[in-house]
Design a protein around this motif. Structure first.
Motif, PDB file in Angstrom:
ATOM      1  N   VAL A 152       5.146   7.242   5.708  1.00 17.52           N
ATOM      2  CA  VAL A 152       4.589   7.748   4.511  1.00 17.52           C
ATOM      3  C   VAL A 152       5.195   9.323   4.035  1.00 17.52           C
ATOM      4  O   VAL A 152       5.142   9.415   2.510  1.00 17.52           O
ATOM      5  N   LEU A 153       5.432   9.944   4.762  1.00 13.11           N
ATOM      6  CA  LEU A 153       6.247  11.299   4.623  1.00 13.11           C
ATOM      7  C   LEU A 153       7.225  10.987   3.777  1.00 13.11           C
ATOM      8  O   LEU A 153       7.592  11.866   2.783  1.00 13.11           O
ATOM      9  N   ASN A 173      -4.103   5.085   1.534  1.00 13.02           N
ATOM     10  CA  ASN A 173      -3.343   5.535   2.785  1.00 13.02           C
ATOM     11  C   ASN A 173      -4.429   5.373   3.875  1.00 13.02           C
ATOM     12  O   ASN A 173      -4.014   4.952   5.059  1.00 13.02           O
ATOM     13  N   ILE A 174      -5.783   5.395   3.844  1.00 11.85           N
ATOM     14  CA  ILE A 174      -6.648   4.931   4.840  1.00 11.85           C
ATOM     15  C   ILE A 174      -6.464   3.517   5.163  1.00 11.85           C
ATOM     16  O   ILE A 174      -6.721   2.902   6.510  1.00 11.85           O
ATOM     17  N   LEU A 196       0.791  -1.244   0.169  1.00 11.86           N
ATOM     18  CA  LEU A 196       0.121   0.090   0.055  1.00 11.86           C
ATOM     19  C   LEU A 196       0.826   1.177  -0.097  1.00 11.86           C
ATOM     20  O   LEU A 196       0.550   2.269  -0.641  1.00 11.86           O
ATOM     21  N   LEU A 197       1.986   1.513   0.775  1.00  8.45           N
ATOM     22  CA  LEU A 197       2.971   2.272   0.826  1.00  8.45           C
ATOM     23  C   LEU A 197       3.540   2.610  -0.840  1.00  8.45           C
ATOM     24  O   LEU A 197       3.493   3.750  -1.135  1.00  8.45           O
ATOM     25  N   VAL A 198       3.762   1.582  -1.403  1.00 13.77           N
ATOM     26  CA  VAL A 198       4.411   1.634  -2.753  1.00 13.77           C
ATOM     27  C   VAL A 198       3.246   2.172  -3.559  1.00 13.77           C
ATOM     28  O   VAL A 198       3.567   3.254  -4.619  1.00 13.77           O
ATOM     29  N   VAL A 234       7.424  12.497   0.152  1.00 16.57           N
ATOM     30  CA  VAL A 234       8.646  13.448  -0.476  1.00 16.57           C
ATOM     31  C   VAL A 234       9.708  12.874  -1.357  1.00 16.57           C
ATOM     32  O   VAL A 234       9.658  13.507  -2.500  1.00 16.57           O
ATOM     33  N   THR A 235       9.966  11.674  -1.397  1.00 12.71           N
ATOM     34  CA  THR A 235      10.688  10.735  -2.196  1.00 12.71           C
ATOM     35  C   THR A 235      10.297  10.764  -3.556  1.00 12.71           C
ATOM     36  O   THR A 235      10.701  11.001  -4.552  1.00 12.71           O
ATOM     37  N   PRO A 236       8.979  10.115  -3.752  1.00 17.67           N
ATOM     38  CA  PRO A 236       8.370   9.939  -5.297  1.00 17.67           C
ATOM     39  C   PRO A 236       7.985  11.206  -5.665  1.00 17.67           C
ATOM     40  O   PRO A 236       8.329  11.425  -6.848  1.00 17.67           O
ATOM     41  N   LYS A 237       7.564  12.446  -4.976  1.00 18.16           N
ATOM     42  CA  LYS A 237       7.393  13.776  -5.688  1.00 18.16           C
ATOM     43  C   LYS A 237       8.688  14.578  -6.224  1.00 18.16           C
ATOM     44  O   LYS A 237       8.668  15.043  -7.142  1.00 18.16           O
TER      45      LYS A 237
END
Length: 425
Positions: free
Chosen positions: A105-106, A74-75, A16-18, A111-114
């Motif tokens: 998540v942050l 995320n939920i 889910l995080l991926v 942050v990393t993917p963005k």
């Protein structure tokens, strides 16, 4: 959830995080794309660019799809993290899971993917568009429902989603794009593009040859004087007038006059007037971009500029406008700016009073006012409100100047002192 092992829950949480990171990166990548480069690639047939351009045609739906997916995962991730925290640490595990999940998540899903998407927007967007296009088809009813509610709320606030910016650039925005092109566009080409954008801000009076410098022949002069002027003319065309230049009767091609000279029987004032072309008049205040189109539409190359009373103010040619874009031609008969500026040993500049202010500003990176007189002589006379004597020192627009020569009610030469040159350079 109680029947699912802790290991599987951890695996689901990571998955889910991926997915959350995928949605976050896709959103940033799509919004960070250069729309003009994207349009160019799409016109070239790039499949990924075509997919992305189609998705971006309705940005509200694209954002709705991405946010629906992102919030769902995320939920769900939050719920799984809460269960894992309670299994491992009891009631205190809820707080631990909340803090840990927020940090993970942050860092890994936001942050990393963005950041990666900002650095490589095309690569991220083109790849993710395949999945997003499929999800748009599968979840379209839900996306449509959510956007319907959102758009309805925006309409209550007086906003319309369909009235979005069309992506067109203003001339000032285009100027910024050209200036920031850097090595992508050669400097010479950048200057030409910027000059084209400047045409609408420059009028024909800024480039015209003043009436006192127009090559013209009074047809009422004696015949020998007319022949002598024709024989020594350095111009391709000459204005013909009667007594005063405001009484123009035609525009004569010098080569046509030479042809008549070959036949002495045809060489007369009457035949010269008959061979002259009709004069093309241009109203003062006409912007250069408009006049360029008028020259093309009317098949003309030269025209006389007249004021509101019909008096001749000057002359402008098609070549004058082209030189404003590409620079001076080597075949130009008029003195160039380089010929009107003479560097002195002490670092000062000796400048002819007839030098054009716009040319001085462009060549020397000065800031002399251009909303009044067009020549340095006219600017100083306007400033002093009098015809000065030579050897007078003045400060004009922050520039220290010394008037060197005055004759025929005109300032012929001005010296700009070196201290001011160092400040502006």
């Amino acid at each position: 959830m109680d029947d699912i092992s802790t290991g599987i829950l951890f695996s689901l949480l990571i998955l889910l995080l991926v997915i959350s990171g995928y949605f976050s990166g896709s959103e940033t990548g799509m919004m960070s794309l250069n729309r003009y480069k994207l349009r160019h690639l799409a016109n070239q047939g790039h499949r990924g660019a075509k997919r992305v351009e189609k998705l971006l045609s309705r940005p509200d739906r694209l954002i709705g799809l991405i946010l629906i997916g992102n919030n769902l995962v995320n939920i769900l991730a939050s719920a799984i993290a809460t269960i894992l925290g309670m299994r491992l640490y009891g009631d205190i595990g809820v707080a631990i899971a909340t803090g840990a999940l927020t940090l993970v998540v942050l860092v890994f899903a936001e942050v990393t993917p963005k950041t990666l998407a900002t650095l490589y927007p095309e690569r991220i967007s083109f790849a993710s568009s395949v999945v997003l296009q499929l999800l748009m088809k599968l979840l379209y009813p839900l996306v449509w429902f959510v956007n319907g509610i959102t758009n309805g709320f925006l309409m209550l606030l007086g906003l319309r989603v369909d009235k979005t910016h069309d992506g067109k650039l203003s001339s000032e925005e285009l100027r910024t794009v050209v200036n920031e092109a850097g090595g992508l566009i050669p400097r010479r080409h950048q200057d030409m593009l910027l000059s084209i954008l400047d045409l609408e801000n420059v009028t024909v009076e800024d480039l015209m040859i003043p009436r006192n410098e127009i090559a013209a022949i009074n047809v009422n002069d004696d015949w020998k004087s007319i022949v002598r002027q024709l024989s020594h003319s350095a111009h391709g065309r000459i204005v013909l007038y009667r007594d005063t230049i405001d009484e123009v009767v035609g525009m004569l091609r010098v080569r046509e006059a030479y042809r008549l000279m070959m036949d002495k029987n045809d060489f007369s004032k009457e035949n010269l007037l008959r061979a002259a072309d009709e004069v093309y008049f241009i109203p003062e205040g006409t912007p250069l971009n408009i006049q360029l189109l008028k020259f093309q539409r009317n098949k003309e190359r030269i025209g006389l500029i007249v004021d509101e009373y019909g008096d001749i103010q000057g002359l402008i040619t098609l070549e004058d406008i082209l030189e404003e874009i590409v620079g001076e031609f080597t075949t130009s008969i008029s003195p160039t700016l380089a010929e009107e500026i003479t560097p002195q040993p002490d670092g000062s500049l000796l400048i002819e009073g007839s030098a054009n202010i716009r040319d001085l500003n462009k060549s020397l990176n000065w800031g002399l006012p251009t909303d009044g007189p067009r020549t340095l002589n006219g600017l100083i006379l306007e400033h002093l409100e009098d015809i000065p004597d030579s050897q007078l020192s003045i400060e004009l627009a922050g520039y220290q100047m010394e008037i060197i020569e005055v004759s025929d009610n005109m300032i012929k030469q001005i010296r700009v002192l070196p201290n001011q040159l160092k400040k502006t350079g």
